[in-house]
Enzyme design. Structure first.
Site, mmCIF file in Angstrom:
data_model
loop_
_atom_site.group_PDB
_atom_site.id
_atom_site.type_symbol
_atom_site.label_atom_id
_atom_site.label_comp_id
_atom_site.label_asym_id
_atom_site.label_seq_id
_atom_site.Cartn_x
_atom_site.Cartn_y
_atom_site.Cartn_z
ATOM 1 N N HIS A 61 2.999 -17.719 -9.002
ATOM 2 C CA HIS A 61 3.313 -17.248 -10.548
ATOM 3 C C HIS A 61 4.277 -16.354 -10.234
ATOM 4 O O HIS A 61 4.586 -15.715 -9.412
ATOM 5 C CB HIS A 61 1.884 -16.781 -10.981
ATOM 6 C CG HIS A 61 1.138 -15.584 -10.601
ATOM 7 N ND1 HIS A 61 0.545 -15.494 -8.952
ATOM 8 C CD2 HIS A 61 1.097 -14.335 -10.712
ATOM 9 C CE1 HIS A 61 0.227 -14.457 -8.811
ATOM 10 N NE2 HIS A 61 0.461 -13.686 -9.778
ATOM 11 N N HIS A 63 5.391 -12.380 -12.284
ATOM 12 C CA HIS A 63 5.380 -11.214 -13.590
ATOM 13 C C HIS A 63 6.887 -10.767 -13.630
ATOM 14 O O HIS A 63 7.361 -10.494 -12.582
ATOM 15 C CB HIS A 63 4.496 -10.025 -13.140
ATOM 16 C CG HIS A 63 3.104 -10.574 -12.652
ATOM 17 N ND1 HIS A 63 2.242 -11.240 -13.614
ATOM 18 C CD2 HIS A 63 2.514 -10.779 -11.522
ATOM 19 C CE1 HIS A 63 1.014 -11.424 -12.963
ATOM 20 N NE2 HIS A 63 1.457 -11.102 -11.735
ATOM 21 N N TYR A 149 10.441 -10.892 -2.624
ATOM 22 C CA TYR A 149 10.853 -11.457 -3.849
ATOM 23 C C TYR A 149 10.377 -10.607 -5.275
ATOM 24 O O TYR A 149 9.499 -10.694 -6.109
ATOM 25 C CB TYR A 149 10.398 -12.825 -4.128
ATOM 26 C CG TYR A 149 10.406 -13.725 -2.858
ATOM 27 C CD1 TYR A 149 11.832 -14.184 -2.778
ATOM 28 C CD2 TYR A 149 9.419 -14.092 -2.205
ATOM 29 C CE1 TYR A 149 11.828 -15.092 -1.458
ATOM 30 C CE2 TYR A 149 9.484 -14.711 -1.046
ATOM 31 C CZ TYR A 149 10.795 -15.227 -0.703
ATOM 32 O OH TYR A 149 11.003 -15.988 0.364
#
Length: 177
Positions: A61, A63, A149
């Site tokens: 996932h 954000h 990342y």
């Protein structure tokens, strides 16, 4: 039963997003294919700009925090293009539900994503912290600076964080809500 989902749409708003893969358990698709994801973002945001203040990409996932251009609230199209661009670049072979097969959809992303309209400076700061602390929270690294990342290094360069931010109970005990 018909479901109606109303998104908060504010022209020029600042939004926090959570976008998940369809299959999250043990899935490392996003970090394994980070260059394809970056290219999907690059292409989409070149044509439909936003100010992306912060982002973290985790294996299953991501954000991020976007400031929409003045007079623009169309983040939905941007997410559709990013997800589609990444999906087209991926080799086929993921598990697809009967519903997705009927609709001709890939099985890479969850259909929905979560958005939150940032209310004020404190809300903004809390969500930027949440983004940068997320790899530590999930146990991928011991310190925010160790996750490759993330926009964390940019925020350190700006003097917002120190290199050792995110270490210790002061961050773990923060109220993220």
């Amino acid at each position: 039963m018909v479901r109606t989902y109303l998104r908060n749409r504010t022209l020029g708003g600042t939004y926090f997003f959570t976008v998940n893969l369809a299959e999250r358990q043990g899935n490392t698709l996003l970090t394994d294919n980070i260059d394809l994801l970056r290219e999907a973002f690059r292409r989409t945001l070149a044509e439909h700009p936003v100010a992306m203040d912060a982002i973290v990409v985790l294996p299953d996932h991501l954000h991020c925090l976007w400031r929409m251009p003045e007079g623009d609230d169309n983040y939905a199209s941007r997410w559709r293009l990013i997800k589609a661009g990444f999906s087209r670049a991926m080799a086929k072979g993921e598990r697809q539900s009967a519903s997705r097969l009927r609709k001709g959809e890939r099985g890479i992303w969850q259909r929905r994503y979560w958005e939150h309209l940032i209310r004020d400076d404190a809300d903004y700061a809390r969500h930027v912290d949440y983004i940068h602390y997320n790899p530590v929270k999930h146990g991928y690294v011991a310190q925010a600076r160790d996750w490759p990342y993330s926009t964390f290094p940019r925020w350190v360069e700006r003097g917002v964080y120190t290199e050792d931010w995110g270490v210790g109970n002061d961050v773990r005990d923060m109220n993220w809500e």
